[in-house]
Write a protein that holds these residues in place. Sequence first.
Motif, short mmCIF file in Angstrom:
data_model
loop_
_atom_site.label_atom_id
_atom_site.label_comp_id
_atom_site.label_asym_id
_atom_site.label_seq_id
_atom_site.Cartn_x
_atom_site.Cartn_y
_atom_site.Cartn_z
N GLY A 116 88.36 66.97 23.21
CA GLY A 116 86.67 65.72 22.59
C GLY A 116 86.95 64.83 23.51
N LEU A 117 88.15 64.41 24.27
CA LEU A 117 88.10 63.51 25.24
C LEU A 117 87.44 63.59 26.29
CD1 LEU A 117 91.55 61.44 24.13
CD2 LEU A 117 89.18 60.38 23.67
N LEU A 118 87.93 64.98 26.70
CA LEU A 118 87.35 64.98 27.59
C LEU A 118 85.69 65.34 28.00
CD1 LEU A 118 87.94 66.84 31.19
CD2 LEU A 118 87.55 68.66 29.79
N LEU A 119 84.87 66.47 27.07
CA LEU A 119 83.95 65.92 26.44
C LEU A 119 82.69 64.49 27.16
CD1 LEU A 119 82.91 68.20 24.25
CD2 LEU A 119 82.21 68.39 26.14
N ILE A 120 83.72 63.22 26.32
CA ILE A 120 82.99 61.78 26.38
C ILE A 120 83.61 61.32 28.16
CG2 ILE A 120 83.86 59.34 26.03
CD1 ILE A 120 84.83 61.64 22.47
N ARG A 121 84.47 61.84 28.15
CA ARG A 121 84.83 61.26 29.75
C ARG A 121 83.73 62.14 30.71
NH1 ARG A 121 91.10 62.39 28.68
NH2 ARG A 121 90.48 63.94 29.52
N THR A 122 83.20 63.37 30.60
CA THR A 122 82.75 63.27 31.64
C THR A 122 81.11 63.20 31.74
OG1 THR A 122 84.16 65.66 31.51
CG2 THR A 122 82.48 65.86 32.38
N LEU A 123 80.74 63.49 30.40
CA LEU A 123 79.20 63.54 29.83
C LEU A 123 78.55 61.56 29.08
CD1 LEU A 123 78.66 66.23 27.27
CD2 LEU A 123 78.45 66.32 29.65
N SER A 124 79.60 61.10 29.20
CA SER A 124 78.93 59.52 29.23
C SER A 124 79.02 58.83 30.74
CB SER A 124 80.33 58.59 28.05
OG SER A 124 81.44 58.38 28.86
N LEU A 125 78.81 57.69 30.88
CA LEU A 125 78.92 56.49 31.89
C LEU A 125 79.44 55.77 31.60
CD1 LEU A 125 76.59 55.41 33.96
CD2 LEU A 125 75.60 53.90 31.72
N SER A 126 80.15 55.51 30.75
CA SER A 126 81.50 54.96 30.64
C SER A 126 81.98 54.87 28.96
CB SER A 126 81.24 53.55 31.51
OG SER A 126 80.61 52.37 29.92
N CYS A 127 83.30 54.75 28.88
CA CYS A 127 84.15 55.03 27.25
C CYS A 127 85.10 54.28 27.65
CB CYS A 127 84.19 56.99 27.14
SG CYS A 127 85.38 56.70 28.87
N GLY A 128 85.97 54.13 26.67
CA GLY A 128 86.78 53.53 26.31
C GLY A 128 87.38 53.24 25.02
N HIS A 129 88.61 52.20 25.09
CA HIS A 129 88.86 51.42 23.32
C HIS A 129 89.46 50.25 23.55
CE1 HIS A 129 92.90 51.50 24.59
NE2 HIS A 129 92.89 53.21 25.24
N ARG A 130 89.07 49.42 22.35
CA ARG A 130 89.69 48.74 22.61
C ARG A 130 90.32 48.16 20.90
NH1 ARG A 130 86.00 45.46 19.31
NH2 ARG A 130 83.81 46.16 19.01
N PRO A 131 91.31 47.00 21.01
CA PRO A 131 91.92 46.86 19.53
C PRO A 131 91.11 45.97 18.86
CG PRO A 131 92.55 45.62 21.61
CD PRO A 131 92.08 46.40 21.90
N THR A 132 90.94 46.08 17.34
CA THR A 132 90.31 45.14 16.55
C THR A 132 91.01 45.14 15.62
OG1 THR A 132 89.97 47.20 15.09
CG2 THR A 132 88.33 46.99 16.75
N ASP A 133 90.87 43.57 14.45
CA ASP A 133 91.51 43.19 13.35
C ASP A 133 91.97 44.09 12.79
OD1 ASP A 133 91.01 41.40 14.98
OD2 ASP A 133 89.15 40.23 13.06
N SER A 134 91.54 44.98 12.69
CA SER A 134 92.04 46.48 11.50
C SER A 134 92.00 47.38 12.07
CB SER A 134 90.86 46.57 10.35
OG SER A 134 89.72 47.03 11.09
N GLY A 135 92.72 47.55 13.29
CA GLY A 135 92.95 49.09 13.95
C GLY A 135 92.55 48.76 15.53
#
Length: 153
Positions: A116-135
């Motif tokens: 899944g993450l390999l697909l996201i990294r490969t097919l997207s222009l950019s990707c990432g994650h960030r903390p939120t107040d709830s997760g």
Amino acid sequence: MWNGPRALYELTGLPTWRVELPHTAAAVPVARSLVRTALAELEHGADCDTAELLTAELVANAVEHSSGDAPIELVVEVLPTGCQVEVHDRNPEPPGDMSFPGPAEEPDPWLEHGRGLLLIRTLSLSCGHRPTDSGKAVWFTLPAIPQQRHPTA
């Protein structure tokens, strides 16, 4: 409790869709449908098939890797340069390495999971994650593509 999609217009005047999805596998087809609908309405949308696939991966990961029955939030934001899709869940743990892997990090071709993450990294222009107040929020962006012109007969 599922609250259905809401199209919002942020400060940019560009539409943003936010929807709470149930914390079940049923969230995946709902998310795919919402992304397809959101991008179909755009003059210069992103690749709907890729957006659906990557959204399905993010939602499936959120369902699998977060506990409880709190809803998952899907956010589809239209950008002048394409779109950004975010999935919010209650698990504060990062999803894994969102940077591009080296050869030693390729998933085992015999395993059912791990692509899944390999697909996201490969097919997207950019990707990432960030903390939120709830997760956390995990996101990807796709570039805009011009609509295809169809010759008139």
